[in-house]
Design a protein around this motif. Structure first.
Motif, short mmCIF file in Angstrom:
data_model
loop_
_atom_site.label_atom_id
_atom_site.label_comp_id
_atom_site.label_asym_id
_atom_site.label_seq_id
_atom_site.Cartn_x
_atom_site.Cartn_y
_atom_site.Cartn_z
N UNK A 1 12.62 8.45 7.08
CA UNK A 1 12.98 7.63 8.24
C UNK A 1 12.33 6.24 8.19
N UNK A 2 12.12 5.77 6.99
CA UNK A 2 11.76 4.37 6.84
C UNK A 2 10.31 4.04 6.58
N UNK A 3 9.44 5.06 6.49
CA UNK A 3 8.04 4.74 6.19
C UNK A 3 7.94 4.15 4.78
N UNK A 4 7.08 3.15 4.64
CA UNK A 4 6.86 2.55 3.32
C UNK A 4 5.97 3.45 2.46
N UNK A 5 5.25 4.32 3.12
CA UNK A 5 4.39 5.27 2.43
C UNK A 5 3.76 6.17 3.47
N UNK A 6 3.37 7.37 3.07
CA UNK A 6 2.77 8.30 4.03
C UNK A 6 1.90 9.29 3.29
N UNK B 1 0.83 -1.22 0.00
CA UNK B 1 0.00 0.00 0.00
C UNK B 1 0.86 1.26 0.00
N UNK B 2 2.12 1.13 0.43
CA UNK B 2 2.99 2.29 0.58
C UNK B 2 3.01 3.24 -0.61
N UNK B 3 3.34 2.74 -1.81
CA UNK B 3 3.40 3.65 -2.96
C UNK B 3 2.07 4.35 -3.26
N UNK B 4 0.97 3.67 -2.95
CA UNK B 4 -0.34 4.31 -3.19
C UNK B 4 -0.56 5.46 -2.21
N UNK B 5 -0.10 5.27 -0.97
CA UNK B 5 -0.22 6.36 0.01
C UNK B 5 0.60 7.56 -0.46
N UNK B 6 1.80 7.27 -0.93
CA UNK B 6 2.66 8.36 -1.42
C UNK B 6 2.01 9.09 -2.60
#
Ligand code: GLA
Length: 399
Positions: A340-345, A308-313
């Motif tokens: 600092x290491x989040x896969x997405x935010x 899901x990370x890239x979608x959050x970005x």
């Protein structure tokens, strides 16, 4: 998946405190205590009023009301957080746009639910409500929906009404739109009412079909950081309604009922281009955000939470560049989380401040929060607050 023992204990202590406060105020115990959560929206921002898709989950932070009926038509609402009581009667409830209506105050989110139920033909009279709310106000975590949905749940039970959960959410939204005067969509009230423990809620805001999709961050070695930038926002302000009006204008120019109906994005943008860049950008956000929600829900169903990370970005970039609803604190928080290491935010909620969410490796939420606090101090921003969120239960009677 279960709540942590600490979260269960804290929730129980809040319930006992609100019950005790009611008893002290009224000399007898309440008929019950009702609880409705705040939410984060995982993805799907400003899509709800465009008939699109959303994907929220409920927080453990919630509004609790200890309540009992009264037969004299009086409504007495006490906020323990504000140490304030507002008193009115069912005959004096007037929506925000009625001639001579008073400026809206916090209690309107509760009294307006009595109005909304009565207006829909339900037999509801007076009530005592003692409120405590652990959802931060103005943080984009739907404190207002939590107040409304807890109140609706209480009124439904106290007056023996038969109203299904989606209709309860619709009535709570009616309070917000028609009584308080904030032109929001259904996302927040649906999340607060319909979410279930351990799930994210997928909702089609046109058909109102919903699906509960299991979501357990810890089981895949992750954690969901929710960080309040402490930049307050307000939906009664003009920016939210102006975004909404622009979307409706774009749909009108495209000859579709809502931006949800745009199938060919390139063609739609070409049609809108002569009418200005703003219409193009707002439309691109809504259409691409709907696509992202559909992708996200497929990933969630497949248990691929890390993906899901890239979608959050991408959602954040779209809100920043196309919908133009982010602010410097929010952008800095998102960038720092990623560094600092989040896969997405991404920012979550209506925008112009409030909270970000960041998908981070389990055990690192606090470290990422600290890093953001440091970045904020360096930029001259105030200190943020943060916590780690797990998908929690929707509105219900708890005593
Ligand atoms: C606010 C509104 C919702 C929704 C979001 C943006 O939270 O209350 O209806 O529009 O903003 O997704």
């Amino acid at each position: 998946m279960n709540q942590s023992p600490a979260a269960v204990a804290e929730h129980g202590a809040r319930r006992d405190a609100v019950t005790a406060a009611y008893t002290q105020r009224w000399g007898a115990g309440p008929a019950g205590v009702w609880d409705a959560p705040g939410r984060v929206n995982l993805i799907g921002e400003h899509t709800d009023y465009n008939d699109g898709f959303v994907m929220p989950f409920a927080l453990t932070r919630s509004a609790m009301v200890a309540a009992a009926r009264r037969d004299d038509g009086r409504i007495v609402v006490t906020s323990l957080d504000l140490d304030e009581t507002v008193e009115t009667s069912v005959d004096d409830l007037v929506p925000f746009d009625a001639p001579g209506a008073a400026a809206r105050v916090w209690a309107d989110y509760l009294t307006g639910c009595v109005w909304a139920l009565r207006e829909a033909g339900h037999q509801v009279g007076g009530v005592n409500l003692v409120l405590e709310c652990s959802v931060p106000i103005g943080a984009g975590l739907s404190s207002s929906a939590a107040l409304e949905c807890a109140t609706v749940a209480a009124l439904v039970d106290l007056y023996g009404l038969d109203i299904d959960p989606m209709e309860r959410a619709v009535l709570a939204r009616r309070c917000e739109n028609a009584y308080v005067g904030a032109p929001t969509g259904l996302l927040d009230q649906a999340a607060s009412t319909l979410c279930t423990l351990g799930h994210t809620l997928f909702m089609d805001c046109r058909s109102l079909e919903t699906q509960q999709v299991p979501m357990d961050f810890a089981s895949v070695g992750l954690e969901m950081l929710v960080l309040d930038t402490m930049t307050p926002h307000s939906h009664v302000d003009g920016e939210y309604s102006s975004r909404r009006a622009t979307c409706e204008k774009a749909a009108g120019l495209l000859g579709v009922p809502a931006l949800r109906d745009v199938d060919d994005l390139a063609a739609a943008l070409a049609t809108l281009a002569p009418h200005g860049d703003e219409l193009v950008k707002r439309t691109r956000h809504v259409v691409t955000e709907n696509h992202r929600v559909l992708e996200a829900i497929d990933l969630a169903r497949a248990g691929r939470v890390a993906d899901l990370g890239p979608l959050l970005d991408a959602s954040h970039a779209s809100m920043r560049d196309d919908f133009e609803i982010t602010v410097p604190t929010v952008d800095l928080a998102v960038e720092t989380a990623r560094a600092h290491g989040a896969l997405g935010a991404r920012m979550t909620g209506g925008g112009f401040g409030g909270c970000i969410i960041a998908l981070v490796p389990e055990g690192t939420a606090d470290r990422v929060g600290q890093a953001i606090a440091k970045a904020f101090a360096g930029a001259g921003f105030g200190a943020p607050k943060w916590f780690s969120a797990v998908p929690s239960a929707g509105a219900r009677r708890i005593a």
